[in-house]
Enzyme design. Sequence first.
Site, PDB file in Angstrom:
ATOM      1  N   PRO A  60     -17.420 -20.884  -2.853  1.00 58.10           N
ATOM      2  CG  PRO A  60     -15.497 -20.059  -3.790  1.00 58.10           C
ATOM      3  CD  PRO A  60     -16.287 -20.568  -3.488  1.00 58.10           C
ATOM      4  CB  THR A 117      -1.469 -32.979 -19.324  1.00 55.34           C
ATOM      5  OG1 THR A 117      -0.806 -33.264 -20.107  1.00 55.34           O
ATOM      6  CG2 THR A 117      -1.576 -30.844 -19.373  1.00 55.34           C
ATOM      7  CE1 TYR A 142      -6.344 -32.212 -20.936  1.00 58.89           C
ATOM      8  CE2 TYR A 142      -4.453 -32.502 -22.044  1.00 58.89           C
ATOM      9  CZ  TYR A 142      -5.274 -32.572 -21.145  1.00 58.89           C
ATOM     10  OH  TYR A 142      -4.271 -33.894 -20.227  1.00 58.89           O
ATOM     11  CE  LYS A 146      -4.438 -31.100 -16.794  1.00 59.42           C
ATOM     12  NZ  LYS A 146      -5.470 -31.417 -15.218  1.00 59.42           N
TER      13      LYS A 146
END
Length: 310
Positions: A60, A117, A142, A146
């Site tokens: 980071p 999504t 998936y 997400k």
Amino acid sequence: MGALNRTPAAAVLGATGCVGRQVCSALSLRGYDVLGVARRHAPHADAHKFAAVDVAATEPERFAEVLQAANVRVVVNATGGWHTSEADNEYSHVRLVDRLLQTLALLPGVRLVQVGTIHEYGPVEEGRPIDEAVVPAPVTPYARTKLAGTRAILDATAAGSVDAVVLRAVNVFGPYTTRASFLGSVVDKLREAREGSPVVLSVADARRDFVDARDLAEAVVAAAEAPATGRVVNIGSGVATSIGALVSALVSVAGLPPEAVELERAEVRSKGGGWTQADIRLAARLLGWRPRTCLEDSMRAMWNTAEGAC
């Protein structure tokens, strides 16, 4: 002092993808200096500054230096993919978001727009518009990963360590649609049909909401500047269109006679079921956004960019 007078910049993660490249263009038109970020360079990324960074694998502090040097005030996460393995989904949608949140915690005042999504909600009953009050219940790796990324972002926003908005987008089409998508694969098959080979397409008895990548990019720009911290906003056309109608429209745009393509019935296979229709009223109220591109224009852009005409 000089840095305060520089033009604000926006970093777009996933800049080489279908959505990312449109977001880069939309932000540039809005007056931002754009820094494209992706694991690998692509020729079209030369339209803007570019940094080859695997965010999920980068410390980071190091990535914060890259963003700070570019005077970045907005970060758009348009990364991700429809991976088949749990590990790949975890890497792209959870680990990457975790590293990104650690990065942004070092950069106060940077707005994050996460492109999520609609499939994070999971399947819903046919006929029900999906609004932001639907309780997420995803069923695929998936969609689950997400959603995990979205929740991490919302938690960080609630804790005050980041300023973020999440856009839950429906299926995307339009220019440079990825071949990994259903419509992208249809384009490839229709190009074969143009060479004289008859094509059989398996079409599910399903109705889904699609949004043009350019309209989604405009929603991202609106979210970058709207007072919408900590909110989830659905982005789509607000219309559920049958897959058969979408394919027929694409056949027409391709200039093929109907007999060149044979449609056969197939089972529904989707990240979120056979029905999606986004309720986009919150996007209109909160972001001042509505989709502007008609289906035919999206299909034509998808075909032309695949053919190299755009």
